[in-house]
Each structure stands twice: as structure tokens, then as C-alpha cells.
Design a protein around this motif. Structure first.
Motif, PDB file in Angstrom:
ATOM      1  N   PRO A  73       0.809  -1.215   0.000  1.00  0.00           N
ATOM      2  CA  PRO A  73       0.000   0.000   0.000  1.00  0.00           C
ATOM      3  C   PRO A  73       0.844   1.267   0.000  1.00  0.00           C
ATOM      4  CG  PRO A  73      -0.618  -1.464   1.820  1.00  0.00           C
ATOM      5  CD  PRO A  73       0.524  -2.106   1.120  1.00  0.00           C
ATOM      6  N   GLU A 276      -3.021   2.481   5.611  1.00  0.00           N
ATOM      7  CA  GLU A 276      -4.392   2.525   6.087  1.00  0.00           C
ATOM      8  C   GLU A 276      -4.673   1.438   7.130  1.00  0.00           C
ATOM      9  OE1 GLU A 276      -7.139   2.438   2.768  1.00  0.00           O
ATOM     10  OE2 GLU A 276      -8.779   2.241   4.229  1.00  0.00           O
ATOM     11  N   LEU A 277      -4.099   0.265   6.897  1.00  0.00           N
ATOM     12  CA  LEU A 277      -4.320  -0.851   7.803  1.00  0.00           C
ATOM     13  C   LEU A 277      -3.813  -0.586   9.221  1.00  0.00           C
ATOM     14  CD1 LEU A 277      -3.341  -3.982   5.694  1.00  0.00           C
ATOM     15  CD2 LEU A 277      -5.401  -3.777   7.095  1.00  0.00           C
ATOM     16  N   SER A 280      -6.307   0.230  11.777  1.00  0.00           N
ATOM     17  CA  SER A 280      -7.334  -0.785  12.025  1.00  0.00           C
ATOM     18  C   SER A 280      -6.773  -2.109  12.521  1.00  0.00           C
ATOM     19  CB  SER A 280      -8.134  -1.058  10.743  1.00  0.00           C
ATOM     20  OG  SER A 280      -8.361   0.094  10.011  1.00  0.00           O
TER      21      SER A 280
ATOM     22  N   ASP B  69      -9.716  -0.873  -8.330  1.00  0.00           N
ATOM     23  CA  ASP B  69      -9.020  -0.314  -7.173  1.00  0.00           C
ATOM     24  C   ASP B  69      -7.738  -1.087  -6.933  1.00  0.00           C
ATOM     25  OD1 ASP B  69      -8.199   0.670  -4.780  1.00  0.00           O
ATOM     26  OD2 ASP B  69      -9.726  -0.363  -3.596  1.00  0.00           O
ATOM     27  N   ASN B  72      -6.801  -2.671  -3.383  1.00  0.00           N
ATOM     28  CA  ASN B  72      -7.399  -3.923  -2.936  1.00  0.00           C
ATOM     29  C   ASN B  72      -6.587  -5.086  -3.494  1.00  0.00           C
ATOM     30  OD1 ASN B  72      -8.938  -6.239  -2.635  1.00  0.00           O
ATOM     31  ND2 ASN B  72     -10.858  -5.118  -2.798  1.00  0.00           N
ATOM     32  N   ALA B 218     -17.760   0.923   2.820  1.00  0.00           N
ATOM     33  CA  ALA B 218     -16.519   0.547   2.132  1.00  0.00           C
ATOM     34  C   ALA B 218     -16.184  -0.901   2.402  1.00  0.00           C
ATOM     35  CB  ALA B 218     -15.370   1.443   2.575  1.00  0.00           C
ATOM     36  N   SER B 220     -13.275  -2.055   3.604  1.00  0.00           N
ATOM     37  CA  SER B 220     -11.974  -1.919   4.252  1.00  0.00           C
ATOM     38  C   SER B 220     -11.988  -2.487   5.663  1.00  0.00           C
ATOM     39  CB  SER B 220     -11.612  -0.442   4.328  1.00  0.00           C
ATOM     40  OG  SER B 220     -12.565   0.222   5.139  1.00  0.00           O
ATOM     41  N   LEU B 247     -10.918  -8.102   3.613  1.00  0.00           N
ATOM     42  CA  LEU B 247     -10.514  -6.853   4.269  1.00  0.00           C
ATOM     43  C   LEU B 247     -11.500  -6.495   5.373  1.00  0.00           C
ATOM     44  CD1 LEU B 247      -9.335  -4.717   1.209  1.00  0.00           C
ATOM     45  CD2 LEU B 247      -7.917  -5.717   3.013  1.00  0.00           C
TER      46      LEU B 247
END
Lengths: 325, 325
Positions: A73, A276-277, A280, B69, B72, B218, B220, B247
Motif C-alpha cells: 500500500p 491505512e491498515l 485498524s 481499485d 485492494n 466501504a 476496508s 478486508l
DNA sequence: ATGAAAGCGCTAACAA
DNA sequence: TTGTTAGCGCTTTCAT
């Protein structure tokens, strides 16, 4: 098959030059003519042949972006930053991935050069000075992202990884963690080495001992899990772990949590990148943020401006979350 | 600036035709001549001008791959499968991302068409039949990946998501989990809808009640965490959760684990995709594997073969790991 | 405001 | 085996 400008001209009852004008300088064409040409374009489903345009104009309106790995990413964000800036400037992007292989990198460069890109943004893997010199001789500005190469005359946009490593180490030290480990990848690319060097320097200056270094063959969560397993197997865990990037850190945290180790109480973990991960993760990750989209944007600007020998260094930023707090 | 075939010819003391032959049909050129030409090419740093070649030949040796995307991992794997197959066939890839926006999808298609790609692999977002018809009329084969579009005459390679949803639901049922939830995204793309429909059908057939559906904006991990929070807020948790993709599932598991819920003892979780991260999650994820690289490879083959109206459907496969076992 | 025509670099058909 | 040449579709200069 595919309608050419000539058929459009015939259908609209004008010359090819006029069609070209409608396409490129519409304000110079009389309203009525323009409407007629546009209608013909629509009816025929005309699409401009970019190969012919590029051939005639001597160069295209594309830039090449060659990154190491689109599954990471970090790179996708850099790529997006570049794309946004490029589109804003009326350019399109030709993506390539080297997958960390100098051989594939070379093939990608061949491809991009053949395609006539008017600039190149690269995270170099095995690029040598000679090749870069050739690109420059061909009038193609080259901008390096995230890495510089000794003795190569090209712009670069990097992040100060030494400072980043220092930030991470000082944060752990400030938390009272002194028995540290550093998890990295082997082979260790320059950015990773710099992160480790920065951490090491901070610790040395604070009079601390060097962290135990663990190297895994990849920068993935799976690699992070294996690294954590190795640490667990040693019997005595460190109380702080610095990771070469977030993907590894996520694996480390996952494995520790699974083993019943409390993060951050027993072991604090710091990542790098702020993907981004990170926010989370099971235990939201304290990490060193890189301004990834800025990297892409600035690289684009340098490439489009065909700047000479500029080296921009961006500052990383510590993002404190639960995994080390 | 950039040497042309003519300068190479002059330097090697041959004609342009001979240089072209060295480039395209080396076996037809005498050894000595070939060596001389190759040397000239090297000395001048000659790179073939692909725009001119494509213009002359009427079409290039590139295929366009337009995915939704690149952040992903599902799409990056499909893309890699396509790239590998394409390179093997002597083609190069032009990547584009629509970011889920029909508007950007259109711009990408314009770009790819202008570039003269000789085929197109697309995960369609807002593509209409008229546009596809035009592409086909221009001699550009179009292959859809992962989705079909009603009334559009193009090949497709998809995964049987109804079967996939069924696999997931039946697995949870077999584990004795009957109080289920389904976490999906809103707006729900066709593949997601099919997964949910498959699960629903399996449950209905087994005489079970429909699962509670939770939709997040989303796909995510962050969305997964929020979904799990909502479930936790309800007070009474389901004993099994089906997720629209991995995800989301990773976010769900992370949040549950953080809240002290035991996975799979208290709640079993099933994902979808089997991305690389799935196996390295805190609780390794039971998931429905899609043959992603095969999707890319087969799509490539269909595009290169310019097949007509073939619709390939691949079977998903349940991968049992700890999160539901 | 519009048309005519040259030429970008390459490939392939044909000639020598 | 090698050379000569037309022409791919477009942009742009120069006339008109």
C-alpha cells in the motif's frame, strides 16, 4: 475499422486540417463548422490515434511511473499521489512494476522509453548511472522516489528515514523501553537500512545498547509473524520492537497477541509508513508516517518541470496509537 | 535527441530497411551486417519509437487492464495474473484504475482507446452497452472480469459467487452456528450481492432464518471494525459472521478480539477472497478463495484469442483456518 | 476561417 | 542479402 481524421473530414465536408483544429484549437474554428465536425466525430465514433499524434509531435503526453511493488500500500499511495498531479497537468500515466527485479526493471524502462514517455518517476532497484544518463540524453527527465542512487544525476524526492528511525527509537526510549529488537527485511534496501541506522544512532546517543536485529526475507505480515515467533522462541522477549514497515509490524503484533503477550503492556511495537491498515490493526499501530501522496505529487512536479539536480527531503512524523503508548 | 532508425543505418553503413530487419527478422540478415547494426544501436542508445511502429502496423502490442481499485489486493492479484500471461505472449500492459467512478472509467477507456490497445480487460463500473459496442466495432476485444453486464456482447471470466456464499454459509451451519450476520458494503456491487444471495439461499434451504445484514460504506478493515462495533452495541452477538470480503473480515475479527470476544469459540468469522493477509490475521481467516491469478490469466487468453461471447465461470473454494473451525 | 501538403519514424512490399 | 520507397494518421505551416 477505426475511423480516421480523414473520414471525419469527408463526412463533415471539411478538410483534415479543420478537423485537427477542432480537436486542438476549437476557438479558431467557426461555430457552425465546429458543430458539424463534432457531429461527424460522434457519428463515426472517432477516437484520436495517439500513436500518430505522438509521432508527429515528437513526444506524448504520458509519464512513466515505475514502482517496486503494487501489492504494498505504500507504493499504491505514492502512485495515486502521482496520478492525481499528472492528470491535473493533462498527462496520463503508464504504470509499471519492477517487483524488485533489476531485470524486470530494465524491461519496464525499455517499454516506457519505446512508448515515448516524457518523464519518468522511479523507485530504483538496480538502475545504473549509464542507463539514467541515456534517458536524460534522450530528453527524459528522471525523478527518483524514496531512494537516491550514488553518482546519478537525477532529481529525487525522499523521506528522511534516519530521522524516522530516530523518532521511533526515541519514542520507545521515552516509554522506558530499553530492551529492543529491530525487525527488518533481507536483503535490506537503503530506506530500511536508513531507518535502522537512525534508530541505532538515537539509542547509542542515549547510551543504550544496540537492538537485536531480526531479518526476514520479505516485508509482509507473514514475515512479521515469523519474526515474532523467533523472538518468542528465544524465551526472553524484548520490551519494545521496531519494525521496518507496517506490514511487518502487523504480523508481529498479530503473532504476539495470539501468543497471549500484551501489546503494549508487555511489548510495545512501532511500525513505519502509516498505511491505512495500521489504524485498524488489532492493536492500532504506533507508526512513523510518510507523506506518501506528497512524494508522488512532488515527484510529478519535478518531472514535469524537468528540474535539474533537485533533491527534496520530506520529514516523517510519529503517529502515536495504542501499540506503543 | 533520440536516435532514429535512419541514424543507426547511416552509422552502420546500411539502409533503414536492413535495420528494421535486424529489429524484426534478424534471421534474414547476414551475421556480419547484424553485428554491425547491433553495435550501432548500442553506441547510439537507439530505442525503437513505438508510436511510429504502432502507427505503421495499425495496432500496438499492448493490452489495457482497467480495474476498480489497486489498493485492494484482490485486484492486484488479478492484475498480476494478467500481466504474467500477457508478457508471455509478447504483450505489454497499460494499467488503469477507475476507483469505482464511471466518470474516471470513461476517461480511462478514452485513454486506452487512443493508445491503440489491441484488447481490453475490465472490471466494469458504469460501462454501457453502447460503449462496448463501439470498442468491438473498432476491433478491440473486451473481456469482463468478475462481473458481467446485462445485454453486453463481450466475453467474461467470473467466479461463481453464489456458490461461494453458499460454501461459507454451509460451513458455518455445519459448525452449528445458526445465529448469523452478514457484513457487506453499500452500495453493494453485483459480486457482493451474489455472495449474500448464495448464503441466503443455503440458509433458507436448510430451514434457517435469514442473517442480519449490516452494510458499511466501504470494503476496508476500518469498515469491518465499525460493523463489529455495531454488532457489539446490539448487546447480543451472533455466533457466526459472514463477510463480503477479507478486508472487512479482518476488521471484524480485530474488533472482536479487542473486545475480548473469542474467535471462533464465541463468534466464528468467514471472509471472502483469501488475500495474502488472510492467513496472517490475528486469527487466521477461514475464507472463500477466488482463483484470482487464473481470472487474470484466462481473461488475457480470451482477449488475445479475440473470442466471441465466451463466459467462463470459475469455482470458488473454501479454505478452512482458525476463525471458523 | 479553411484548405493543401509536408513529414514525424517505422514496416513491408518490391526491386536489385 | 540488401536497398528503395510508399504510406500509416496526425499536426502544423503556409496559402488562400
Amino acid at each position: 475499422m477505426r475511423a480516421s481524421i480523414r473520414e471525419v473530414a469527408r463526412r463533415a465536408g471539411v478538410s483534415v486540417g479543420t478537423v485537427s483544429n477542432v480537436l486542438n484549437r476549437p476557438e479558431q474554428v467557426a461555430e457552425a463548422t465546429r458543430v458539424r465536425v463534432l457531429a461527424a466525430i460522434d457519428e463515426l465514433g472517432f477516437v484520436r490515434n495517439e500513436a500518430a499524434r505522438a509521432l508527429r509531435k515528437g513526444s506524448g503526453r504520458t509519464l512513466g511511473v515505475l514502482v517496486e511493488d503494487l501489492a504494498n500500500p505504500y507504493f499504491t499511495d505514492v502512485a495515486r499521489g502521482a496520478e492525481a498531479a499528472l492528470n491535473a497537468g493533462g498527462f496520463d500515466v503508464l504504470w509499471c512494476t519492477s517487483d524488485g527485479s533489476p531485470e524486470k526493471e530494465r524491461r519496464c524502462l525499455d517499454f516506457l522509453e519505446e512508448q515515448g514517455v516524457s518523464g519518468l518517476i522511479v523507485t530504483p532497484v538496480g538502475l545504473d548511472a549509464r542507463r539514467v544518463a541515456r534517458l536524460r540524453a534522450h530528453g527524459i527527465p528522471v525523478v527518483f522516489v524514496d531512494r537516491r542512487i550514488a553518482g546519478v544525476n537525477a532529481c529525487s524526492v525522499t523521506v528522511d528515514h534516519v530521522a524516522g528511525g530516530r523518532l521511533a527509537a526515541e519514542h520507545l526510549t521515552a516509554l522506558g523501553r530499553h530492551d529492543l529488537a529491530f525487525v527488518t527485511a533481507e536483503p535490506e534496501t537503503p530506506p530500511l537500512r536508513q531507518r535502522r541506522a537512525g534508530a541505532l544512532r538515537a539509542l547509542t546517543q542515549a547510551g543504550r545498547t544496540a537492538p537485536l536485529t531480526i531479518a526476514e526475507p520479505a516485508l509482509s505480515p507473514a514475515a512479521g509473524r515469523r519474526a515474532a515467533q523467533r523472538l518468542l522462541d528465544f524465551g526472553t522477549l524484548p520490551d519494545g520492537i521496531l519494525c521496518a514497515n507496517d506490514l511487518i509490524a502487523i504480523g508481529v503484533v498479530n503473532e504476539l497477541v495470539r501468543a497471549g503477550v500484551k501489546v503494549p503492556q508487555d511489548v510495545a511495537v512501532v511500525g513505519y509508513d502509516d498505511i491505512e491498515l495500521a489504524a485498524s490493526a488489532v492493536v492500532p499501530l504506533t507508526t512513523v508516517r510518510q507523506p506518501r501522496r506528497d512524494l508522488g505529487r512532488i515527484a510529478t512536479e519535478l518531472a514535469l518541470a524537468d528540474a535539474e539536480g533537485r533533491h527534496i527531503v520530506l520529514a516523517p512524523e510519529l503517529v502515536v496509537r495504542e501499540s506503543a503508548s
